[in-house]
Design a protein around this motif. Structure first.
Motif, PDB file in Angstrom:
ATOM      1  N   LEU A 193      -7.080  34.227  34.017  1.00 11.11           N
ATOM      2  CA  LEU A 193      -8.476  34.628  34.221  1.00 11.11           C
ATOM      3  C   LEU A 193      -8.791  34.733  35.708  1.00 11.11           C
ATOM      4  O   LEU A 193      -9.358  35.729  36.169  1.00 11.11           O
ATOM      5  N   VAL A 194      -8.423  33.716  36.472  1.00 15.55           N
ATOM      6  CA  VAL A 194      -8.720  33.719  37.907  1.00 15.55           C
ATOM      7  C   VAL A 194      -8.020  34.879  38.606  1.00 15.55           C
ATOM      8  O   VAL A 194      -8.612  35.557  39.453  1.00 15.55           O
ATOM      9  N   CYS A 195      -6.769  35.139  38.252  1.00 10.53           N
ATOM     10  CA  CYS A 195      -6.037  36.229  38.895  1.00 10.53           C
ATOM     11  C   CYS A 195      -6.607  37.594  38.521  1.00 10.53           C
ATOM     12  O   CYS A 195      -6.624  38.517  39.350  1.00 10.53           O
ATOM     13  N   ALA A 196      -7.086  37.733  37.291  1.00 10.02           N
ATOM     14  CA  ALA A 196      -7.746  38.982  36.895  1.00 10.02           C
ATOM     15  C   ALA A 196      -9.034  39.180  37.687  1.00 10.02           C
ATOM     16  O   ALA A 196      -9.341  40.294  38.140  1.00 10.02           O
ATOM     17  N   MET A 197      -9.786  38.100  37.884  1.00  8.31           N
ATOM     18  CA  MET A 197     -11.025  38.176  38.667  1.00  8.31           C
ATOM     19  C   MET A 197     -10.722  38.489  40.128  1.00  8.31           C
ATOM     20  O   MET A 197     -11.438  39.264  40.778  1.00  8.31           O
ATOM     21  N   GLU A 198      -9.647  37.919  40.629  1.00 10.04           N
ATOM     22  CA  GLU A 198      -9.245  38.173  42.014  1.00 10.04           C
ATOM     23  C   GLU A 198      -8.864  39.641  42.206  1.00 10.04           C
ATOM     24  O   GLU A 198      -9.286  40.285  43.172  1.00 10.04           O
ATOM     25  N   GLU A 199      -8.067  40.176  41.277  1.00  9.41           N
ATOM     26  CA  GLU A 199      -7.647  41.567  41.386  1.00  9.41           C
ATOM     27  C   GLU A 199      -8.823  42.517  41.208  1.00  9.41           C
ATOM     28  O   GLU A 199      -8.896  43.569  41.845  1.00  9.41           O
ATOM     29  N   GLU A 200      -9.768  42.144  40.348  1.00  6.63           N
ATOM     30  CA  GLU A 200     -10.926  42.995  40.082  1.00  6.63           C
ATOM     31  C   GLU A 200     -11.741  43.247  41.349  1.00  6.63           C
ATOM     32  O   GLU A 200     -12.389  44.300  41.486  1.00  6.63           O
ATOM     33  N   LEU A 201     -11.729  42.303  42.283  1.00  3.56           N
ATOM     34  CA  LEU A 201     -12.503  42.451  43.518  1.00  3.56           C
ATOM     35  C   LEU A 201     -12.111  43.703  44.290  1.00  3.56           C
ATOM     36  O   LEU A 201     -12.935  44.302  44.995  1.00  3.56           O
ATOM     37  N   HIS A 202     -10.835  44.115  44.164  1.00  2.15           N
ATOM     38  CA  HIS A 202     -10.333  45.243  44.958  1.00  2.15           C
ATOM     39  C   HIS A 202      -9.952  46.446  44.096  1.00  2.15           C
ATOM     40  O   HIS A 202      -9.563  47.484  44.647  1.00  2.15           O
ATOM     41  N   ALA A 203     -10.064  46.321  42.774  1.00  8.68           N
ATOM     42  CA  ALA A 203      -9.632  47.402  41.881  1.00  8.68           C
ATOM     43  C   ALA A 203     -10.676  48.513  41.808  1.00  8.68           C
ATOM     44  O   ALA A 203     -11.854  48.316  42.137  1.00  8.68           O
ATOM     45  N   GLU A 204     -10.228  49.656  41.347  1.00  7.97           N
ATOM     46  CA  GLU A 204     -11.124  50.804  41.183  1.00  7.97           C
ATOM     47  C   GLU A 204     -10.808  51.527  39.882  1.00  7.97           C
ATOM     48  O   GLU A 204      -9.729  51.375  39.318  1.00  7.97           O
ATOM     49  N   GLY A 205     -11.769  52.311  39.420  1.00  4.81           N
ATOM     50  CA  GLY A 205     -11.556  53.209  38.297  1.00  4.81           C
ATOM     51  C   GLY A 205     -11.102  52.532  37.022  1.00  4.81           C
ATOM     52  O   GLY A 205     -11.626  51.486  36.618  1.00  4.81           O
ATOM     53  N   ALA A 206     -10.070  53.133  36.400  1.00  2.00           N
ATOM     54  CA  ALA A 206      -9.601  52.654  35.101  1.00  2.00           C
ATOM     55  C   ALA A 206      -9.058  51.233  35.191  1.00  2.00           C
ATOM     56  O   ALA A 206      -9.227  50.437  34.264  1.00  2.00           O
ATOM     57  N   ARG A 207      -8.404  50.912  36.306  1.00  2.00           N
ATOM     58  CA  ARG A 207      -7.848  49.559  36.448  1.00  2.00           C
ATOM     59  C   ARG A 207      -8.959  48.524  36.501  1.00  2.00           C
ATOM     60  O   ARG A 207      -8.835  47.446  35.916  1.00  2.00           O
ATOM     61  N   ALA A 235     -11.906  48.750  35.095  1.00  5.19           N
ATOM     62  CA  ALA A 235     -12.450  48.638  33.740  1.00  5.19           C
ATOM     63  C   ALA A 235     -11.521  47.802  32.861  1.00  5.19           C
ATOM     64  O   ALA A 235     -11.972  46.978  32.053  1.00  5.19           O
ATOM     65  N   GLU A 236     -10.215  48.006  33.008  1.00  8.19           N
ATOM     66  CA  GLU A 236      -9.235  47.232  32.237  1.00  8.19           C
ATOM     67  C   GLU A 236      -9.332  45.746  32.578  1.00  8.19           C
ATOM     68  O   GLU A 236      -9.310  44.879  31.691  1.00  8.19           O
ATOM     69  N   LEU A 237      -9.459  45.448  33.872  1.00  3.87           N
ATOM     70  CA  LEU A 237      -9.574  44.046  34.293  1.00  3.87           C
ATOM     71  C   LEU A 237     -10.874  43.420  33.804  1.00  3.87           C
ATOM     72  O   LEU A 237     -10.893  42.252  33.395  1.00  3.87           O
ATOM     73  N   SER A 238     -11.946  44.177  33.812  1.00  3.41           N
ATOM     74  CA  SER A 238     -13.234  43.664  33.330  1.00  3.41           C
ATOM     75  C   SER A 238     -13.149  43.284  31.857  1.00  3.41           C
ATOM     76  O   SER A 238     -13.695  42.257  31.432  1.00  3.41           O
ATOM     77  N   ALA A 239     -12.446  44.097  31.070  1.00  9.16           N
ATOM     78  CA  ALA A 239     -12.270  43.785  29.655  1.00  9.16           C
ATOM     79  C   ALA A 239     -11.424  42.528  29.473  1.00  9.16           C
ATOM     80  O   ALA A 239     -11.721  41.678  28.616  1.00  9.16           O
ATOM     81  N   THR A 240     -10.382  42.393  30.277  1.00  4.09           N
ATOM     82  CA  THR A 240      -9.537  41.190  30.220  1.00  4.09           C
ATOM     83  C   THR A 240     -10.334  39.950  30.578  1.00  4.09           C
ATOM     84  O   THR A 240     -10.226  38.910  29.912  1.00  4.09           O
ATOM     85  N   ILE A 241     -11.150  40.053  31.611  1.00  4.20           N
ATOM     86  CA  ILE A 241     -11.971  38.921  32.045  1.00  4.20           C
ATOM     87  C   ILE A 241     -12.953  38.513  30.947  1.00  4.20           C
ATOM     88  O   ILE A 241     -13.125  37.323  30.663  1.00  4.20           O
ATOM     89  N   SER A 242     -13.572  39.488  30.324  1.00  6.39           N
ATOM     90  CA  SER A 242     -14.529  39.186  29.247  1.00  6.39           C
ATOM     91  C   SER A 242     -13.857  38.453  28.102  1.00  6.39           C
ATOM     92  O   SER A 242     -14.407  37.504  27.535  1.00  6.39           O
ATOM     93  N   LYS A 243     -12.625  38.878  27.766  1.00 10.00           N
ATOM     94  CA  LYS A 243     -11.897  38.241  26.669  1.00 10.00           C
ATOM     95  C   LYS A 243     -11.512  36.809  27.033  1.00 10.00           C
ATOM     96  O   LYS A 243     -11.723  35.866  26.257  1.00 10.00           O
ATOM     97  N   LEU A 244     -10.965  36.622  28.221  1.00  7.81           N
ATOM     98  CA  LEU A 244     -10.518  35.290  28.628  1.00  7.81           C
ATOM     99  C   LEU A 244     -11.690  34.353  28.887  1.00  7.81           C
ATOM    100  O   LEU A 244     -11.582  33.143  28.685  1.00  7.81           O
ATOM    101  N   ALA A 245     -12.807  34.898  29.317  1.00 12.87           N
ATOM    102  CA  ALA A 245     -13.982  34.060  29.596  1.00 12.87           C
ATOM    103  C   ALA A 245     -14.510  33.385  28.337  1.00 12.87           C
ATOM    104  O   ALA A 245     -15.148  32.326  28.420  1.00 12.87           O
ATOM    105  N   GLU A 246     -14.229  33.973  27.179  1.00 16.14           N
ATOM    106  CA  GLU A 246     -14.675  33.363  25.918  1.00 16.14           C
ATOM    107  C   GLU A 246     -14.032  32.002  25.694  1.00 16.14           C
ATOM    108  O   GLU A 246     -14.551  31.168  24.958  1.00 16.14           O
ATOM    109  N   VAL A 247     -12.891  31.770  26.335  1.00  9.41           N
ATOM    110  CA  VAL A 247     -12.192  30.492  26.190  1.00  9.41           C
ATOM    111  C   VAL A 247     -12.907  29.387  26.987  1.00  9.41           C
ATOM    112  O   VAL A 247     -12.734  28.215  26.708  1.00  9.41           O
ATOM    113  N   PHE A 248     -13.715  29.797  27.969  1.00 12.70           N
ATOM    114  CA  PHE A 248     -14.407  28.846  28.846  1.00 12.70           C
ATOM    115  C   PHE A 248     -15.915  29.077  28.782  1.00 12.70           C
ATOM    116  O   PHE A 248     -16.550  29.443  29.777  1.00 12.70           O
ATOM    117  N   PRO A 249     -16.524  28.884  27.609  1.00 11.80           N
ATOM    118  CA  PRO A 249     -17.932  29.249  27.427  1.00 11.80           C
ATOM    119  C   PRO A 249     -18.906  28.446  28.279  1.00 11.80           C
ATOM    120  O   PRO A 249     -20.028  28.899  28.539  1.00 11.80           O
TER     121      PRO A 249
END
Length: 278
Positions: free
Chosen positions: A229-243, A245-259
């Protein structure tokens, strides 16, 4: 747990990982002071002064520990002037983690690449502390953040020509794909292999090996899920476009584990900090 451990060991002990490791020359040993502190603190009777004295025997480590503890990453209300004061103020585990940071990044490499990786590692470790610092897994969480990109540090310092080529290829593909195309293995797998050779806890080996491989199914609260989760959030800071969006979806899924975790607080830990380690 056994199945997960076997799966991770299968990733880090393949022939292709061994071939890349063989190119790196002699592999770094487990940081000596950190190893000594780990052995000492397995004894519940060890005193804070005994722990501090081990660090103080090395002036270079002492200076760098104080530099990090007084940096923006820890945000202490006042400056700490000695290792003994640090261990009494923060406790043994934070001191061990800072020593690990110093020995990995100051001992294995120098220069701007190592410094950049160190600052990213500290930010990631603080984000991990935000996620798991109040759980029984908190001890491994900070260390996992520090060690996540140790494989990248190995490539940068031992195979600089390959690292330059990988960075060029990252303009059109992910870092992991570029690494596998160039080397046959990713920095995550190389890092996990090194930690396995160091005989570090399986939770750390798993987290580092899989930090760019979020679980496909519903995850559980563990160090590996937190680091993904942390690494996806870290990468999202610099990502653009489709990547992005993909990271945002991953973060949303993993964040459910830490409500119960404030994700904005985690993101703040990952934000760039000016002169974080002066």
């Amino acid at each position: 747990l056994v199945e997960r451990a076997a799966f991770v060991l299968g990733l880090v002990r393949t022939d292709r990982v061994k071939q890349v490791l063989s190119k790196l020359g002699s592999l770094p040993a487990l940081p000596a002071t950190y190893e000594k502190l780990t052995a000492m603190t397995s004894n519940p009777e060890v005193s804070l002064d005994e722990v501090a004295s081990v660090v103080e025997r090395d002036p270079a480590i002492t200076a760098n520990v104080l530099k990090i503890i007084n940096s923006a990453y820890f945000g202490l209300p006042r400056r700490v002037s000695s290792v003994r004061e640090t261990v009494k103020y923060l406790g043994i585990q934070p001191l061990k983690n800072i020593v690990l940071t110093v020995e990995v990044f100051e001992g294995m490499a120098s220069g701007p690449t190592a410094k950049d990786l160190q600052m990213s590692a500290l930010a990631r470790a603080c984000a991990m502390r935000e996620l798991l610092g109040r759980t029984p897994m908190g001890e491994a969480a900070f260390a996992a953040g520090i060690l996540a990109d140790i494989g990248q540090l190995l490539i940068a310092t031992r195979l600089p020509i390959d690292m330059a080529a990988i960075r060029r290829e990252m303009a059109t593909q992910s870092q992991e794909d570029a690494e596998r195309a160039r080397l046959g293995s990713s920095h995550a797998e190389l890092g996990g292999a090194l930690l396995s050779l160091w005989n570090l806890p399986s939770a750390l080996v798993e987290a580092v090996t899989l930090h760019h491989t979020p679980p496909a199914a519903a995850a559980s609260v563990n160090v590996a899920t937190a680091l993904a989760l942390v690494c996806a959030m870290e990468e999202e800071l610099h990502a653009e476009g489709a990547r992005k969006a993909e990271l945002s979806a991953t973060i949303s899924k993993l964040a459910e584990v830490f409500p119960t975790v404030n994700l904005q607080a985690v993101r703040r830990q990952l934000a760039p900090r000016e002169q974080a380690v002066a």
